[in-house]
Design a protein around this motif. Sequence first.
Motif, PDB file in Angstrom:
ATOM      1  N   PRO A  23      -9.041  -1.765  62.617  1.00 50.49           N
ATOM      2  CA  PRO A  23      -9.707  -2.912  62.404  1.00 50.49           C
ATOM      3  C   PRO A  23      -8.757  -3.720  64.032  1.00 50.49           C
ATOM      4  O   PRO A  23      -9.455  -5.020  63.916  1.00 50.49           O
ATOM      5  CB  PRO A  23      -9.992  -3.412  60.961  1.00 50.49           C
ATOM      6  CG  PRO A  23      -9.011  -2.670  60.195  1.00 50.49           C
ATOM      7  CD  PRO A  23      -8.925  -1.583  61.197  1.00 50.49           C
ATOM      8  N   ALA A  24      -7.490  -3.388  64.105  1.00 50.50           N
ATOM      9  CA  ALA A  24      -7.002  -4.114  64.881  1.00 50.50           C
ATOM     10  C   ALA A  24      -6.784  -3.550  66.345  1.00 50.50           C
ATOM     11  O   ALA A  24      -6.423  -3.861  66.981  1.00 50.50           O
ATOM     12  CB  ALA A  24      -5.540  -4.055  64.432  1.00 50.50           C
ATOM     13  N   SER A  25      -7.719  -2.395  66.389  1.00 49.82           N
ATOM     14  CA  SER A  25      -7.294  -1.438  67.647  1.00 49.82           C
ATOM     15  C   SER A  25      -8.569  -2.486  68.817  1.00 49.82           C
ATOM     16  O   SER A  25      -9.707  -3.045  68.349  1.00 49.82           O
ATOM     17  CB  SER A  25      -7.736  -0.007  67.884  1.00 49.82           C
ATOM     18  OG  SER A  25      -8.278   0.138  68.988  1.00 49.82           O
ATOM     19  N   THR A  26      -8.060  -2.109  70.075  1.00 53.31           N
ATOM     20  CA  THR A  26      -9.344  -2.516  71.014  1.00 53.31           C
ATOM     21  C   THR A  26      -9.633  -2.016  72.079  1.00 53.31           C
ATOM     22  O   THR A  26     -10.096  -2.184  72.733  1.00 53.31           O
ATOM     23  CB  THR A  26      -7.421  -3.528  72.172  1.00 53.31           C
ATOM     24  OG1 THR A  26      -6.968  -2.942  72.365  1.00 53.31           O
ATOM     25  CG2 THR A  26      -7.131  -4.877  71.748  1.00 53.31           C
TER      26      THR A  26
END
Length: 229
Positions: free
Chosen positions: A158-161
């Motif tokens: 969920p933190a990936s761009t």
Amino acid sequence: MPGDVLLLSNSRPPGGAVPFAHAREVLAGHLGDRTVWFVPYALADHDAYFAWVAEALGVDLRPLHREPDPAATAATAEAVFVGGGNTFRLLHDVRRLGILDALRSNDASRYTGSSAGTNLAQPAIHTTNDMPIVDPGGLDALARVPFHVNPHYLDPDPASTHQGETREERIHEFHEMNPGPVVGLREGAWLHRTGDTLALGGNTARLFRRGEEPVELAAGTDLSWLISS
């Protein structure tokens, strides 16, 4: 009866540099004292790849690529180990050299695959993560197991761009066109078929079935229904 099959997600253990350290026990039991022919075609430097794996495994490992007729050797081998790398290159070369047909005819041999080698054991290489760097002349593979696997399976972060598809989304795309189940093998995991039994070992995995929610699988889960259904 077809020979037993061991399908590893990866060759290096998570966070480790020593090849196959995470799977030494299962590899030793699976290979035993058999002569094992190593299939190195997923990487470009066959000699270096063979030397790396031979040093790590400590079994009677022999280089298939140095044989005058690799297909003839594969047709009678009591055990083969198909290494990882690029799945398209692997399938291209084993098809071109006649090894694919030889391994199909020798389904009583004991099969071990890692990463791309795991992909080669499937009915087709639809669920590989690799770029198609070469046309393999078709996607059909060995069908040593009747389902599909996604080695190196990664959970969505969920933190990936990153804006491309996640592995889960890619597997859902596979199911838009194909009906069969897919096992997402996380790093350190393997599938081991012995006779009519199939079990997950080493780490957890994620099971995807068309039209159903994915299911978490614990290490040790009996998946024999995947080879009997």
